[in-house]
Design a protein around this motif. Structure first.
Motif, short mmCIF file in Angstrom:
data_model
loop_
_atom_site.label_atom_id
_atom_site.label_comp_id
_atom_site.label_asym_id
_atom_site.label_seq_id
_atom_site.Cartn_x
_atom_site.Cartn_y
_atom_site.Cartn_z
N GLY A 98 0.79 -1.22 0.00
CA GLY A 98 0.00 0.00 0.00
C GLY A 98 0.82 1.26 0.00
O GLY A 98 2.05 1.24 0.10
N ILE A 99 0.08 2.37 -0.11
CA ILE A 99 0.71 3.69 -0.21
C ILE A 99 1.12 4.14 1.19
O ILE A 99 0.39 3.93 2.17
N CYS A 100 2.29 4.76 1.27
CA CYS A 100 2.87 5.09 2.59
C CYS A 100 1.86 5.77 3.51
O CYS A 100 1.74 5.38 4.68
N HIS A 101 1.13 6.76 3.02
CA HIS A 101 0.26 7.52 3.93
C HIS A 101 -0.91 6.67 4.42
O HIS A 101 -1.35 6.82 5.56
N ASN A 102 -1.41 5.80 3.56
CA ASN A 102 -2.51 4.94 3.99
C ASN A 102 -2.04 3.92 5.02
O ASN A 102 -2.67 3.70 6.04
N SER A 120 5.72 14.41 -0.08
CA SER A 120 5.06 15.70 0.15
C SER A 120 3.69 15.55 0.82
O SER A 120 3.21 16.49 1.43
N HIS A 121 3.05 14.38 0.72
CA HIS A 121 1.75 14.23 1.37
C HIS A 121 1.85 13.67 2.78
O HIS A 121 0.85 13.20 3.35
N THR A 122 3.03 13.74 3.36
CA THR A 122 3.23 13.33 4.75
C THR A 122 2.22 13.98 5.71
O THR A 122 1.85 13.35 6.71
N ALA A 359 -0.51 4.82 -11.10
CA ALA A 359 -1.06 5.76 -12.08
C ALA A 359 -0.89 7.22 -11.66
O ALA A 359 -0.85 8.12 -12.50
N CYS A 360 -0.79 7.47 -10.37
CA CYS A 360 -0.67 8.84 -9.88
C CYS A 360 0.60 9.50 -10.41
O CYS A 360 0.67 10.72 -10.54
N ILE A 361 1.61 8.68 -10.71
CA ILE A 361 2.84 9.23 -11.28
C ILE A 361 3.13 8.62 -12.65
O ILE A 361 4.28 8.49 -13.07
N GLY A 362 2.08 8.22 -13.33
CA GLY A 362 2.25 7.78 -14.71
C GLY A 362 2.83 6.38 -14.84
O GLY A 362 3.35 6.02 -15.91
#
Ligand code: F3S
Length: 645
Positions: A98-102, A120-122, A359-362
């Motif tokens: 999973g994604i770090c923030h989640n 950056s979304h820390t 997909a968020c970063i292509g």
């Protein structure tokens, strides 16, 4: 005078300075996180500093940005990261978990703690009352070694929420409304602290959607007070004992106030290609949609995807629209699968993806050329999806589901026979934890470096003379995606700086890297908000490798500005007239003795462009100046250690 919640947490962690706006403060860091794009440099720098073990309460290494192991270089990176986490004592979240923030919010985020992350979304766990800040990798490395994190004390803005969200309006619309009002620069130098009676109407995950996207406003971080909603969420993730009640004092004073009446909100959408290009969905209704993606660290939670599943249940997605659901964590996928929702979505026509940034970063699900993609993500910078002529819209999961059903942008209030699903949390977040390896379960105790893992370049001490060509002149709002794109073909060289540097600013001018290497020194010139977007330190590291010695910009984004200091590049602020006077190819010279000026605290520098002289400003703390003089933070930290400092 009473304190704001931000001041209370900062006060608890303050090791240097005073809590006065604009003053530099040093704070103790309780938790750090890093991800695969930034993590390899973090650990290589940790190794270069000769540190033995992580010193923070929690350090977590996630593999989320590039999880598809279709090239050995990515797999090598993942293996290196696992070995570094094992050797130095960090938690390791395996690719696909999973994604770090989640994953961080589910497992570690806690009220009253400080978190520093090289992403950056820390700020996402600000929704749980954690003071969470995004920073460059080297800052995270140093914090992980037990040193304080230094920051200029931001202004604290009271975002007062009133009323309650009406049907079909969501937390995403709260932050889109703020972006509409304030723009992508509106939060720069600020911490947004949410207060007011509307707060208690939002669940903790909804709050985290808002704090996640405070980053798009340029804010240092965003934070909510804690209450029953926070405690409820912590209990559901099995960490109720970590709840602490945190509220601002009643007589707390803020630098500014913004009021948002939740009851006035309606479904909103950010049009291509900036997150602040926000309009009501009704204004763009009817536009054909080729692709819908639900997921990301903003809207990839169980509670974000459940409404989509409910809206699609027993229905068929449009045959002209490709619909993808990519949960933010494997836990969310597992829970949705156990409850049968994954099957429901698949039956409706959804392509179900692994839990990844992708997909968020292509990386994967790149839109077709000249097509429209509707995403629940947080960013839609031009080209970020993996194709230059993209048309990416940002919206809530409900608006995304409405478009998936209708094949065109649709205000969900106009859907026939589809009920507003509302927000529902599971009784218990009970996915298995097999992909999160704790330090005491580590599988490696030595670093494993494949052939793509290079050394960390280190710049020499700052010199006295800086002169060279204006190698590239850029406009306002250049993002770190422009400087170093994070698409797969480029990202796989993140641990190999010489190779990665070949792609520097290639999206602005594909001759740049060659010209910079040949010039062996020179300047970048930019307009406002240079370096906005992700925390990617490669956006400073690669220009440094190419020999760039100074950036002249009208203003800098916070994290990128810090990264320029950290890699020994002089960031000078210029006014609009100076900007207009410089052309690409002009010869620039800093007239002052640069080393002397930087170390003596001089703020105004004389810059000669061709034969004209202009003034440029170095607005920097004493500590930032000494970092710059040392040639960057790695050299500076080593010098400090040698001096016993
Ligand atoms: Fe990943 Fe995109 Fe968030 S790259 S961390 S999902 S902003």
């Amino acid at each position: 005078m009473g304190q704001t919640l931000t001041e209370k947490i900062l006060d608890d962690h303050l090791v240097e300075g005073e809590l006065e706006t604009g003053e530099e403060i040093g704070i103790e860091i309780d938790q750090v996180l890093t991800q695969d794009t930034t993590g390899t440099m973090v650990w290589l720098q940790f190794e270069a500093m000769g540190l033995d073990e992580v010193q923070t309460e929690i350090a977590a290494q996630y593999c989320d940005h590039q999880t598809y192991q279709f090239d050995f270089k990515n797999t090598d990176d993942h293996r290196f990261l696992r070995s570094a986490a094992g050797k130095y004592g960090a938690h390791f979240s395996r690719p696909g978990n999973g994604i770090c923030h989640n994953v961080h919010r589910e497992n570690f985020a806690a009220p009253g703690k400080t978190l520093l992350g090289s992403d950056s979304h820390t700020p996402t766990p600000g929704g749980l009352g954690e003071l969470a800040i995004g920073a460059g990798g080297i800052d995270v490395t140093v914090a992980m070694g037990g040193a304080p994190y230094y920051i200029e004390m931001p202004e604290i803005v009271n975002v007062r929420l009133e009323g309650e969200l009406p049907e079909w309006a969501t937390a995403k619309d709260v932050i889109l409304e703020l972006l509409r009002r304030l723009s992508v620069k509106g939060g720069v130098g600020k911490i947004l602290e949410y207060t007011g009676p509307g707060v208690e109407t939002l669940t903790a995950p909804e709050r985290m959607t808002i704090t996640n996207m405070g980053t798009e406003l340029g804010a240092t971080t965003s934070i909510f007070p804690t209450d029953e909603q926070t405690e409820d969420y912590l209990e559901r993730v099995g960490r109720g004992d970590e709840y602490v009640e945190l509220q601002p004092d009643e007589d707390a004073e803020y630098d500014d106030e913004i009021v948002v009446d939740l009851s006035d909100l309606e479904p909103l959408i950010a049009k291509p290609s900036m997150p602040d290009n926000v309009v009501p969905v009704s204004e763009v209704e009817g536009e054909d949609v080729d692709q819908v993606i639900v997921g990301s660290c903003t809207n990839g939670g169980y509670e974000d995807i459940l409404p989509v599943a409910k809206m699609l249940e027993d229905r068929q997605t449009s045959l002209e629209t490709e619909t993808i659901v990519a949960p933010g964590s494997k836990q969310a996928s597992e829970m949705l699968a156990r409850e049968g929702w994954v099957a429901e979505m698949m039956a409706a026509g959804v392509n179900f993806s692994e839990a990844t940034c992708g997909a968020c970063i292509g990386i994967g699900h790149v839109p077709a050329s000249d097509s429209v993609s509707l995403r629940t993500f947080n960013r839609n910078f031009e080209g970020r999806s993996g194709i230059e002529d993209d048309n990416v819209y940002l919206c809530s999961p409900e608006v995304a589901a409405a478009a998936a059903l209708e094949g065109e942008i649709t205000d969900p209030r106009n859907l026939d026979d589809v009920e507003a699903p509302g927000v529902e949390l599971p009784d218990e977040y009970d996915g298995s934890k097999t992909d999160l390896i704790a330090p005491d379960e580590a599988v490696d105790d030595e670093l494993i470096k494949g052939p793509n893992i290079g050394d960390v370049p280190i710049r020499d001490e700052l010199g006295s003379d800086i002169e060279g060509e204006a190698l590239l002149k850029m406009e306002d709002n250049i993002t770190t995606d422009h400087i170093i794109p994070a698409t797969q073909d480029i990202l796989m060289y993140r641990s190999n700086v010489p190779k990665l540097s070949e792609f520097t600013l290639s999206r602005v001018d594909d001759t740049f890297a060659d010209r910079a290497l040949e010039a062996d020194g020179g300047f970048l010139v930019a307009g406002e908000n240079y370096g906005q977007g992700s925390s990617r330190e490669h956006a400073a590291l690669c220009p440094m490798y190419l020999g760039i010695e100074g950036v002249l910009a009208q203003s800098f984004a916070r994290i990128h500005r810090a990264n320029l200091f950290n890699f020994g590049i002089v960031p000078l602020t210029i006014d609009e007239d100076t900007y207009e006077s410089i052309d690409q190819g002009d010869e620039i010279e800093i007239v002052d003795d640069v080393y002397e000026a930087v170390t003596s605290g001089q703020e105004e520098f004389t810059v000669r462009v061709n034969d004209e002289e202009y003034t440029a400003t170095l607005d920097a703390s004493e500590r930032e100046r000494s970092i710059l003089a040392a040639g960057g933070k790695l050299s500076w930290t080593r010098d400090q250690a040698e001096d016993g400092g």
